[in-house]
Design a protein around this motif. Structure first.
Motif, mmCIF file in Angstrom:
data_model
loop_
_atom_site.group_PDB
_atom_site.id
_atom_site.type_symbol
_atom_site.label_atom_id
_atom_site.label_comp_id
_atom_site.label_asym_id
_atom_site.label_seq_id
_atom_site.Cartn_x
_atom_site.Cartn_y
_atom_site.Cartn_z
ATOM 1 N N GLU A 313 0.704 -1.019 0.042
ATOM 2 C CA GLU A 313 0.081 -0.126 0.337
ATOM 3 C C GLU A 313 0.652 1.508 -0.022
ATOM 4 O O GLU A 313 1.337 1.528 0.920
ATOM 5 C CB GLU A 313 -0.867 0.248 1.345
ATOM 6 N N MET A 314 0.744 2.149 -0.914
ATOM 7 C CA MET A 314 2.512 2.877 -1.388
ATOM 8 C C MET A 314 1.394 4.321 -0.973
ATOM 9 O O MET A 314 2.089 5.134 -1.507
ATOM 10 C CB MET A 314 2.567 2.920 -2.608
ATOM 11 N N ALA A 315 0.083 4.343 -1.550
ATOM 12 C CA ALA A 315 -0.950 5.669 -1.532
ATOM 13 C C ALA A 315 -0.466 6.181 0.195
ATOM 14 O O ALA A 315 -1.565 6.353 0.638
ATOM 15 C CB ALA A 315 -1.749 5.624 -2.008
ATOM 16 N N GLY A 316 0.374 6.812 0.148
ATOM 17 C CA GLY A 316 0.575 7.701 1.196
ATOM 18 C C GLY A 316 0.378 9.465 1.665
ATOM 19 O O GLY A 316 -0.373 9.919 -0.062
ATOM 20 N N ASP A 317 0.958 10.041 2.097
ATOM 21 C CA ASP A 317 0.302 11.557 2.278
ATOM 22 C C ASP A 317 1.600 12.400 2.588
ATOM 23 O O ASP A 317 2.057 12.064 2.641
ATOM 24 C CB ASP A 317 -0.078 11.865 4.031
ATOM 25 N N VAL A 318 1.075 13.010 0.861
ATOM 26 C CA VAL A 318 2.797 13.910 1.424
ATOM 27 C C VAL A 318 2.819 15.122 2.288
ATOM 28 O O VAL A 318 4.223 15.032 2.727
ATOM 29 C CB VAL A 318 2.221 14.364 -0.577
ATOM 30 N N GLN A 319 1.512 15.605 2.148
ATOM 31 C CA GLN A 319 1.561 16.956 3.038
ATOM 32 C C GLN A 319 2.271 15.615 4.829
ATOM 33 O O GLN A 319 2.807 16.633 5.771
ATOM 34 C CB GLN A 319 0.608 17.210 2.972
ATOM 35 N N ALA A 320 1.470 14.912 4.773
ATOM 36 C CA ALA A 320 1.985 14.268 6.558
ATOM 37 C C ALA A 320 3.309 13.602 5.926
ATOM 38 O O ALA A 320 4.046 13.861 6.981
ATOM 39 C CB ALA A 320 1.466 13.207 6.337
ATOM 40 N N GLY A 321 4.002 13.453 5.387
ATOM 41 C CA GLY A 321 5.606 13.216 5.192
ATOM 42 C C GLY A 321 6.727 14.409 5.095
ATOM 43 O O GLY A 321 7.322 14.101 4.948
ATOM 44 N N ARG A 322 5.890 15.473 4.931
ATOM 45 C CA ARG A 322 6.679 16.695 4.541
ATOM 46 C C ARG A 322 6.817 17.022 6.218
ATOM 47 O O ARG A 322 7.894 17.585 6.417
ATOM 48 C CB ARG A 322 5.787 17.975 4.031
ATOM 49 N N ALA A 323 4.956 16.898 6.969
ATOM 50 C CA ALA A 323 5.612 17.431 8.293
ATOM 51 C C ALA A 323 6.636 16.805 9.124
ATOM 52 O O ALA A 323 7.329 16.724 9.637
ATOM 53 C CB ALA A 323 4.187 17.369 8.982
ATOM 54 N N LEU A 324 6.726 14.926 9.025
ATOM 55 C CA LEU A 324 7.576 14.210 9.381
ATOM 56 C C LEU A 324 8.859 14.788 9.232
ATOM 57 O O LEU A 324 9.654 14.055 9.679
ATOM 58 C CB LEU A 324 7.041 13.037 8.830
ATOM 59 N N PHE A 325 9.139 15.280 8.110
ATOM 60 C CA PHE A 325 10.655 15.065 8.017
ATOM 61 C C PHE A 325 11.189 16.171 8.723
ATOM 62 O O PHE A 325 12.485 15.906 9.571
ATOM 63 C CB PHE A 325 10.544 15.974 6.329
ATOM 64 N N GLY A 326 10.405 16.978 9.474
ATOM 65 C CA GLY A 326 10.493 18.161 10.134
ATOM 66 C C GLY A 326 10.649 17.070 11.840
ATOM 67 O O GLY A 326 11.812 16.969 12.412
ATOM 68 N N ALA A 327 9.830 16.496 11.686
ATOM 69 C CA ALA A 327 9.440 15.830 13.563
ATOM 70 C C ALA A 327 10.138 15.292 13.865
ATOM 71 O O ALA A 327 10.377 14.809 14.924
ATOM 72 C CB ALA A 327 8.005 15.465 13.314
ATOM 73 N N LYS A 328 10.445 14.115 13.162
ATOM 74 C CA LYS A 328 11.354 12.923 13.078
ATOM 75 C C LYS A 328 12.476 13.580 12.972
ATOM 76 O O LYS A 328 13.778 12.383 13.561
ATOM 77 C CB LYS A 328 11.099 11.718 11.948
ATOM 78 N N GLY A 329 12.913 14.769 13.317
ATOM 79 C CA GLY A 329 14.259 15.101 12.644
ATOM 80 C C GLY A 329 14.954 14.509 11.924
ATOM 81 O O GLY A 329 16.399 14.502 11.620
ATOM 82 N N SER A 331 15.638 16.220 8.956
ATOM 83 C CA SER A 331 16.455 17.418 8.484
ATOM 84 C C SER A 331 17.427 17.820 9.657
ATOM 85 O O SER A 331 18.200 18.420 8.993
ATOM 86 C CB SER A 331 15.474 18.847 8.548
ATOM 87 N N ASN A 332 17.575 16.936 10.470
ATOM 88 C CA ASN A 332 18.880 17.568 11.313
ATOM 89 C C ASN A 332 19.912 17.037 10.493
ATOM 90 O O ASN A 332 20.781 17.741 11.215
ATOM 91 C CB ASN A 332 19.277 16.966 12.708
ATOM 92 N N CYS A 333 20.145 15.975 9.591
ATOM 93 C CA CYS A 333 21.545 15.398 9.191
ATOM 94 C C CYS A 333 20.560 15.502 7.411
ATOM 95 O O CYS A 333 21.969 14.907 6.901
ATOM 96 C CB CYS A 333 21.014 14.327 9.529
ATOM 97 N N HIS A 334 19.980 16.278 7.195
ATOM 98 C CA HIS A 334 19.803 15.832 5.639
ATOM 99 C C HIS A 334 19.428 17.138 4.979
ATOM 100 O O HIS A 334 18.272 17.703 5.844
ATOM 101 C CB HIS A 334 19.265 14.884 4.544
ATOM 102 N N SER A 335 19.799 17.852 4.073
ATOM 103 C CA SER A 335 19.463 18.637 3.341
ATOM 104 C C SER A 335 18.375 18.952 2.210
ATOM 105 O O SER A 335 18.409 17.631 2.140
ATOM 106 C CB SER A 335 20.273 20.258 3.454
ATOM 107 N N LEU A 336 17.255 19.361 2.326
ATOM 108 C CA LEU A 336 16.826 19.524 1.318
ATOM 109 C C LEU A 336 16.962 20.612 -0.344
ATOM 110 O O LEU A 336 16.361 20.695 -1.238
ATOM 111 C CB LEU A 336 14.864 20.049 1.110
ATOM 112 N N ASP A 337 18.068 21.809 -0.301
ATOM 113 C CA ASP A 337 18.197 22.713 -0.583
ATOM 114 C C ASP A 337 19.861 22.544 -1.414
ATOM 115 O O ASP A 337 20.197 23.736 -1.500
ATOM 116 C CB ASP A 337 18.356 24.057 0.077
ATOM 117 N N GLY A 338 20.296 21.600 -1.302
ATOM 118 C CA GLY A 338 22.138 21.697 -1.180
ATOM 119 C C GLY A 338 23.024 22.956 0.000
ATOM 120 O O GLY A 338 24.265 21.690 0.026
ATOM 121 N N THR A 339 22.171 22.705 0.972
ATOM 122 C CA THR A 339 23.044 23.365 2.111
ATOM 123 C C THR A 339 24.410 21.904 2.805
ATOM 124 O O THR A 339 23.520 20.842 2.973
ATOM 125 C CB THR A 339 22.143 23.421 3.424
#
Length: 403
Positions: A313-329, A331-339
C-alpha cells in the motif's frame, strides 16, 4: 538421557520442514503473480539464511533467539509498515551485531524485497496446531456429534479421516464451505448450534485429525504454494467482487477485506469465511449470484490474494510526509536545498526514487547513521503506523522534481 520431543515440538518441527519444502518447490508465489507484489519469498528464504538473519531471528521457534521470532511478529503490516518496524529496532540490532562480531548484512534493493516478502509470506501459514486443543474444540463445538475421526464420533455426516493427509487446514475449510448449507441444515435438525471458529482453532482441529485418524495412507499431501495470480482471477470468477468490489475494498453490501483480515493468518481467514458463510449465502441468493464451490488449491489461492491486499500500500500522504521530515529529525542530518549537512542532500539522491529504494538505503547505511546520531546527540527517529510510507512518498516527490 535425551528427552523425547513433546507432541507440540514434533508439530513445530514438521510444520517448519513443510514450510521450507513449500518454498523450495518450483511453483513460486510471487514469480507467477502480478508485478505489483515485489519480492520472491523463495529467494528471500535463502537470503534469510545466507545473510545471517537466522543467527538472531527464528521462524516458529527454529533459529536464533537474540531477536524476536519473525514468524510471530508483524502480522497484518504492509511492506512499508514492516520496514518501519525493522527501522525502530535497528539500534538494538546494530548493538547486538557489534557485540557478537557479526557483519552487518548489505542488501540490493531486490534482495531486501525478497527478504521482506519471505517474512510476510511466512505469516500466511499458521503455526502448527495443537492436537490436544484440537480434540477439545472438536468436542466443545460438537463436531463429533456428526463427524468421526478414527473410532470417535458420530455417523450423521462423513468421517474426516481423509483430511489427515494434509498439514494445513485449508482443504478442511474448503470442504466446510462447499457443504456449508447442508451442514447448517443438519445442525438445525439435530439442535446443534452452528460452531464459530476463532484464532488457531481450525489449525488445532487439523492437528487433531492428523493425530487421531486411522487412515492407513499417512503420506503427507502438499498443496502447491498459494498463488496470487489465480487467486485474483478466482476472486472475480467466483463472484466475490459483486459484494466486496474488484480489489476487495468493499461496497455498500460487504466490508473492506483489507481491514477485515488485517491481523489474521490463513486458517483464521478460513474460519471467518465459515463464521460468515450463512450471511454470505443469504446475500448471494438474494442477489441471484451462484454460491461458489472451491476445488483443489482454489480456496488457498483466494486467501493468499486477500492476505496480500495490504502488502504493498504505497498511496501515502505527501503533506504528512513533509511534516514528518521535520518532526522526526530527518532535517537535522539531511538538507533539501543543497546546504551542507551530516548526510546527503536527498533532492540529489536516487535513493528516494521509490519507497523500497529508500528502505534499502536506510538499512544499508544504518550503522553509519547510528554512529553519526550518537556523536551528534540526536534521538533515533521512530516510525508508527503509515509514517514511513508517508515520508517515502514525500521524498519521492522531491526526486521527481517537486518543491
Amino acid at each position: 538421557m535425551t528427552d523425547r520431543p513433546t507432541s507440540s515440538m514434533r508439530w513445530r518441527i514438521l510444520a517448519l520442514v513443510v514450510l521450507i519444502g513449500l518454498l523450495a518447490m518450483p511453483v513460486l508465489l510471487v514469480a507467477q503473480s502480478t508485478s505489483r507484489f515485489p519480492g520472491n519469498p523463495t529467494l528471500g528464504q535463502q537470503l534469510f539464511s545466507e545473510r545471517g538473519c537466522v543467527r538472531c531471528h527464528s521462524i516458529w521457534g527454529t533459529g536464533g533467539e537474540l531477536g524476536p521470532d519473525l514468524g510471530e511478529v508483524g502480522l497484518g503490516r504492509s511492506l512499508m509498515q514492516l520496514a518501519g518496524m525493522f527501522w525502530n529496532h535497528t539500534p538494538r540490532m546494530i548493538e547486538t551485531v557489534r557485540s557478537r562480531g557479526f557483519e552487518w548484512p548489505i542488501f540490493a534493493e531486490s534482495d531486501l524485497a525478497d527478504v521482506i516478502s519471505f517474512i510476510y509470506y511466512v505469516k500466511l501459514f499458521d503455526p502448527p496446531g495443537n492436537p490436544e486443543l484440537g480434540a477439545q474444540w472438536f468436542r466443545e463445538k460438537r463436531c463429533r456429534e456428526c463427524h468421526s475421526v478414527g473410532s470417535d464420533g458420530g455417523a450423521a455426516a462423513p468421517p474426516l479421516d481423509s483430511y489427515a493427509r494434509f498439514i494445513a487446514p485449508l482443504p478442511l475449510a474448503a470442504g466446510m464451505w462447499n457443504h456449508g448449507k447442508a451442514m447448517r441444515d443438519l445442525q438445525a435438525e439435530k439442535g446443534v448450534p452452528v460452531p464459530q471458529f476463532y484464532s488457531g482453532e481450525l489449525a488445532d482441529i487439523q492437528a487433531y485429525i492428523r493425530e487421531a485418524s486411522t487412515l492407513r495412507d499417512r503420506k503427507i499431501s502438499l498443496l502447491p504454494p498459494p498463488d496470487l495470480a489465480p487467486g485474483e482471477r478466482l476472486f472475480r470468477s467466483k463472484g466475490c467482487i459483486a459484494c466486496h468490489g474488484a480489489t476487495g475494498r468493499g461496497t455498500a453490501r460487504a466490508p473492506d477485506l483489507r481491514i477485515a483480515i488485517q491481523h489474521l493468518r490463513a486458517s483464521e481467514i478460513a474460519g471467518e469465511l465459515w463464521n460468515h458463510s450463512a450471511r454470505i449465502t443469504e446475500a448471494m441468493e438474494r442477489s441471484g449470484i451462484t454460491f461458489p464451490q472451491f476445488e483443489g488449491s482454489e480456496l488457498a489461492d483466494i486467501i493468499a490474494y486477500l492476505y496480500y491486499l495490504r502488502y504493498e500500500e504505497m498511496a501515502g500522504d505527501v503533506q504528512a510526509g513533509r511534516a514528518l521530515f521535520g518532526a522526526k529529525g530527518c532535517s537535522n542530518c539531511h538538507s533539501l536545498d543543497g546546504t551542507p549537512a551530516i548526510g546527503p542532500d536527498l533532492t540529489q539522491s536516487a535513493v528516494v526514487s521509490n519507497p523500497l529504494s529508500l528502505t534499502t538505503a536506510m538499512w544499508n547505511h544504518a550503522p553509519v547513521m547510528y554512529s553519526r546520531v550518537q556523536e551528534a546527540g540526536i534521538l533515533w527517529p521512530l516510525f508508527q503506523g503509515n509514517e514511513m510510507r508517508d515520508l517515502a512518498v514525500f521524498l519521492g516527490t522531491l526526486e521527481a522534481g517537486g518543491s
